[in-house]
Design a protein around this motif. Structure first.
Motif, mmCIF file in Angstrom:
data_model
loop_
_atom_site.group_PDB
_atom_site.id
_atom_site.type_symbol
_atom_site.label_atom_id
_atom_site.label_comp_id
_atom_site.label_asym_id
_atom_site.label_seq_id
_atom_site.Cartn_x
_atom_site.Cartn_y
_atom_site.Cartn_z
ATOM 1 N N SER A 11 83.111 36.830 122.879
ATOM 2 C CA SER A 11 82.813 37.723 124.006
ATOM 3 C C SER A 11 81.444 38.359 123.819
ATOM 4 O O SER A 11 80.695 38.569 124.776
ATOM 5 N N CYS A 12 81.128 38.657 122.570
ATOM 6 C CA CYS A 12 79.881 39.360 122.258
ATOM 7 C C CYS A 12 78.664 38.519 122.619
ATOM 8 O O CYS A 12 77.822 38.920 123.408
ATOM 9 N N TRP A 13 78.585 37.321 122.015
ATOM 10 C CA TRP A 13 77.358 36.554 122.262
ATOM 11 C C TRP A 13 77.272 36.069 123.700
ATOM 12 O O TRP A 13 76.183 35.979 124.273
ATOM 13 N N SER A 14 78.426 35.777 124.318
ATOM 14 C CA SER A 14 78.362 35.274 125.693
ATOM 15 C C SER A 14 77.927 36.383 126.663
ATOM 16 O O SER A 14 77.192 36.133 127.618
ATOM 17 N N TRP A 15 78.340 37.598 126.384
ATOM 18 C CA TRP A 15 77.906 38.728 127.228
ATOM 19 C C TRP A 15 76.412 38.993 127.035
ATOM 20 O O TRP A 15 75.655 39.176 127.991
ATOM 21 N N LEU A 16 75.959 38.962 125.778
ATOM 22 C CA LEU A 16 74.537 39.202 125.510
ATOM 23 C C LEU A 16 73.667 38.080 126.074
ATOM 24 O O LEU A 16 72.486 38.275 126.360
ATOM 25 N N ASP A 17 74.259 36.899 126.216
ATOM 26 C CA ASP A 17 73.539 35.736 126.721
ATOM 27 C C ASP A 17 73.513 35.715 128.248
ATOM 28 O O ASP A 17 72.809 34.914 128.859
ATOM 29 N N ASN A 18 74.277 36.600 128.860
ATOM 30 C CA ASN A 18 74.402 36.636 130.320
ATOM 31 C C ASN A 18 73.386 37.634 130.895
ATOM 32 O O ASN A 18 73.455 38.825 130.594
ATOM 33 N N PRO A 19 72.443 37.162 131.711
ATOM 34 C CA PRO A 19 71.409 38.074 132.248
ATOM 35 C C PRO A 19 72.010 39.275 132.985
ATOM 36 O O PRO A 19 71.404 40.345 133.024
ATOM 37 N N ALA A 20 73.202 39.110 133.532
ATOM 38 C CA ALA A 20 73.828 40.212 134.269
ATOM 39 C C ALA A 20 74.130 41.399 133.363
ATOM 40 O O ALA A 20 74.257 42.531 133.824
ATOM 41 N N SER A 21 74.221 41.156 132.062
ATOM 42 C CA SER A 21 74.569 42.246 131.144
ATOM 43 C C SER A 21 73.424 43.237 130.981
ATOM 44 O O SER A 21 73.642 44.400 130.641
ATOM 45 N N GLN A 22 72.195 42.771 131.202
ATOM 46 C CA GLN A 22 71.009 43.626 131.023
ATOM 47 C C GLN A 22 70.867 44.127 129.582
ATOM 48 O O GLN A 22 70.232 45.152 129.333
ATOM 49 N N VAL A 23 71.517 43.449 128.649
ATOM 50 C CA VAL A 23 71.360 43.790 127.231
ATOM 51 C C VAL A 23 71.217 42.498 126.430
ATOM 52 O O VAL A 23 71.601 41.420 126.888
ATOM 53 N N SER A 24 70.646 42.640 125.235
ATOM 54 C CA SER A 24 70.473 41.477 124.367
ATOM 55 C C SER A 24 70.311 41.966 122.936
ATOM 56 O O SER A 24 70.118 43.156 122.688
ATOM 57 N N ALA A 25 70.419 41.036 122.005
ATOM 58 C CA ALA A 25 70.208 41.381 120.600
ATOM 59 C C ALA A 25 69.632 40.156 119.908
ATOM 60 O O ALA A 25 69.807 39.027 120.379
ATOM 61 N N HIS A 26 68.934 40.376 118.796
ATOM 62 C CA HIS A 26 68.338 39.244 118.097
ATOM 63 C C HIS A 26 69.398 38.371 117.433
ATOM 64 O O HIS A 26 69.316 37.152 117.485
ATOM 65 N N TYR A 27 70.384 39.020 116.818
ATOM 66 C CA TYR A 27 71.397 38.265 116.075
ATOM 67 C C TYR A 27 72.795 38.801 116.365
ATOM 68 O O TYR A 27 72.968 39.996 116.632
ATOM 69 N N VAL A 28 73.774 37.891 116.255
ATOM 70 C CA VAL A 28 75.184 38.287 116.287
ATOM 71 C C VAL A 28 75.884 37.623 115.098
ATOM 72 O O VAL A 28 75.807 36.403 114.929
ATOM 73 N N VAL A 29 76.544 38.427 114.277
ATOM 74 C CA VAL A 29 77.271 37.931 113.101
ATOM 75 C C VAL A 29 78.757 37.881 113.454
ATOM 76 O O VAL A 29 79.309 38.873 113.949
ATOM 77 N N ASN A 30 79.408 36.745 113.194
ATOM 78 C CA ASN A 30 80.833 36.667 113.546
ATOM 79 C C ASN A 30 81.709 37.402 112.529
ATOM 80 O O ASN A 30 81.210 37.971 111.552
ATOM 81 N N GLU A 31 83.018 37.376 112.764
ATOM 82 C CA GLU A 31 83.942 38.231 112.011
ATOM 83 C C GLU A 31 83.903 37.989 110.507
ATOM 84 O O GLU A 31 84.032 38.927 109.722
ATOM 85 N N ASP A 32 83.764 36.730 110.094
ATOM 86 C CA ASP A 32 83.777 36.470 108.646
ATOM 87 C C ASP A 32 82.418 35.996 108.137
ATOM 88 O O ASP A 32 82.306 35.505 107.008
ATOM 89 N N GLY A 33 81.384 36.164 108.966
ATOM 90 C CA GLY A 33 80.033 35.831 108.514
ATOM 91 C C GLY A 33 79.744 34.346 108.434
ATOM 92 O O GLY A 33 78.647 33.948 108.039
ATOM 93 N N SER A 34 80.703 33.509 108.838
ATOM 94 C CA SER A 34 80.504 32.063 108.716
ATOM 95 C C SER A 34 79.562 31.530 109.792
ATOM 96 O O SER A 34 79.077 30.409 109.695
ATOM 97 N N GLU A 35 79.318 32.338 110.823
ATOM 98 C CA GLU A 35 78.391 31.912 111.870
ATOM 99 C C GLU A 35 77.564 33.108 112.328
ATOM 100 O O GLU A 35 78.088 34.195 112.565
ATOM 101 N N ILE A 36 76.252 32.880 112.425
ATOM 102 C CA ILE A 36 75.352 33.904 112.957
ATOM 103 C C ILE A 36 74.539 33.254 114.065
ATOM 104 O O ILE A 36 73.909 32.218 113.848
ATOM 105 N N SER A 37 74.590 33.828 115.261
ATOM 106 C CA SER A 37 73.801 33.309 116.382
ATOM 107 C C SER A 37 72.518 34.109 116.513
ATOM 108 O O SER A 37 72.539 35.339 116.446
ATOM 109 N N GLN A 38 71.411 33.391 116.691
ATOM 110 C CA GLN A 38 70.168 34.081 117.044
ATOM 111 C C GLN A 38 69.955 33.893 118.536
ATOM 112 O O GLN A 38 69.868 32.765 119.028
ATOM 113 N N LEU A 39 69.879 35.009 119.262
ATOM 114 C CA LEU A 39 69.760 34.954 120.720
ATOM 115 C C LEU A 39 68.343 35.256 121.186
ATOM 116 O O LEU A 39 67.963 34.877 122.287
ATOM 117 N N VAL A 40 67.588 35.969 120.367
ATOM 118 C CA VAL A 40 66.218 36.359 120.728
ATOM 119 C C VAL A 40 65.357 36.179 119.485
ATOM 120 O O VAL A 40 65.802 36.485 118.374
#
Ligand SMILES: [Zn+2]
Length: 288
Positions: A11-40
């Protein structure tokens, strides 16, 4: 800037990736750290904090930035989870710390509590994330360790007591008057030509080897021009006494030298034995 998503990872990365949210972040770390998405990209501004910088919320660090939108000069890291959590998974914290080590190393950002901060700290009006149970002291220690450094502060609460200890003699006073100290403040004492006491910054070396040692102070015109730092091994041998000018260079690390230390508790002792009329500042020592 450390955030919690207030949602799960997807939910986190998909919301930040959605222009309608008007928010963004450079990175999102998942619950156990096994995946980190860079969005910006780091060099691009993200929209992760809605506050103008106010140095009174950050130990009066870099007050010249006051009034600047904090997105202009910060990297935002979201973490799957909630500010209300009682604890955070060890693996999530570890992978997050590795990311922060990498960012700070690439960008020469000091690894301390003025440079690695929570969203709620800088936007207290309507944010609390990552919440009261984010383990700030241990988290910064983990970032430092992953980057190959160990810091000994003048205050025990900022030290990992397994590897870093400090001993402050009576007569050295605690204060936070001059900003840009490491931790929550520093100690100071007046110089005296006959004084034998000093602040001991002890660090544990698990396997004998070469280490570079840096010192940090807060500067001012009343500071001592030649602050004596004694380098003493776990065997009690004084390897060298080096002096540094504390009148300038406050708030950043200054190399004292590189030595070979034996296994055990080695230490740097900052003395106040110097011509009277000045002030010695004991803030922190870094070993790397
Ligand atoms: Zn946030």
């Amino acid at each position: 800037i450390i955030h919690t998503c207030e949602s799960n990872y997807a939910s986190c990365w998909s919301w930040l990736d959605n222009p309608a949210s008007q928010v963004s972040a450079h990175y999102v770390v998942n619950e156990d750290g096994s995946e980190i998405s860079q969005l910006v990209r780091e060099q691009t501004r993200a929209w992760h904090i809605a506050a103008l910088y106010d140095c009174t919320l950050n130990r009066r660090h870099e007050c010249w930035r006051n009034g600047v939108q904090s997105n202009h000069f910060t990297v935002g890291i979201e973490h799957a989870g909630f500010a209300s959590q009682d604890s955070f998974p060890r693996a999530q914290l570890d992978h997050s710390a590795a990311l922060v080590c990498d960012i700070t190393r690439d960008r020469a950002i000091p690894r301390d509590w003025q440079h690695i901060v929570g969203h709620g700290q800088l936007q207290p009006a309507d944010r609390t994330d990552p919440g009261p149970h984010w383990p700030w002291i241990a988290y910064i220690h983990r970032v430092q360790a992953l980057c190959g450094e160990l810091v000994v502060d003048d205050s025990a609460q900022f030290n990992d007591s397994v590897v870093a200890r400090t001993q402050v003699p009576a007569g050295w006073q605690a204060t936070d008057t001059t900003p840009d100290y490491y931790g929550g403040g520093y100690h100071w004492a007046s110089t005296s030509p006959s004084a034998t006491d000093g602040v001991e910054f002890s660090f544990y070396v698990a396997a004998s080897g070469t280490r570079t040692v840096d010192a940090r102070w807060t500067s001012g015109t009343n500071r001592v021009p030649q602050a004596p730092y004694a380098v003493i091994t776990s065997a009690g041998d004084t390897l060298q006494i080096v002096s540094r000018d504390q009148r300038t260079g406050g708030g950043s690390w200054h190399t004292l030298g590189t030595w070979t230390f034996p296994t055990g508790w080695n230490r740097i002792v900052l003395l106040r034995r110097a011509p009277a009329g000045a002030v010695v500042v004991a803030d922190a020592v870094r070993v790397r």
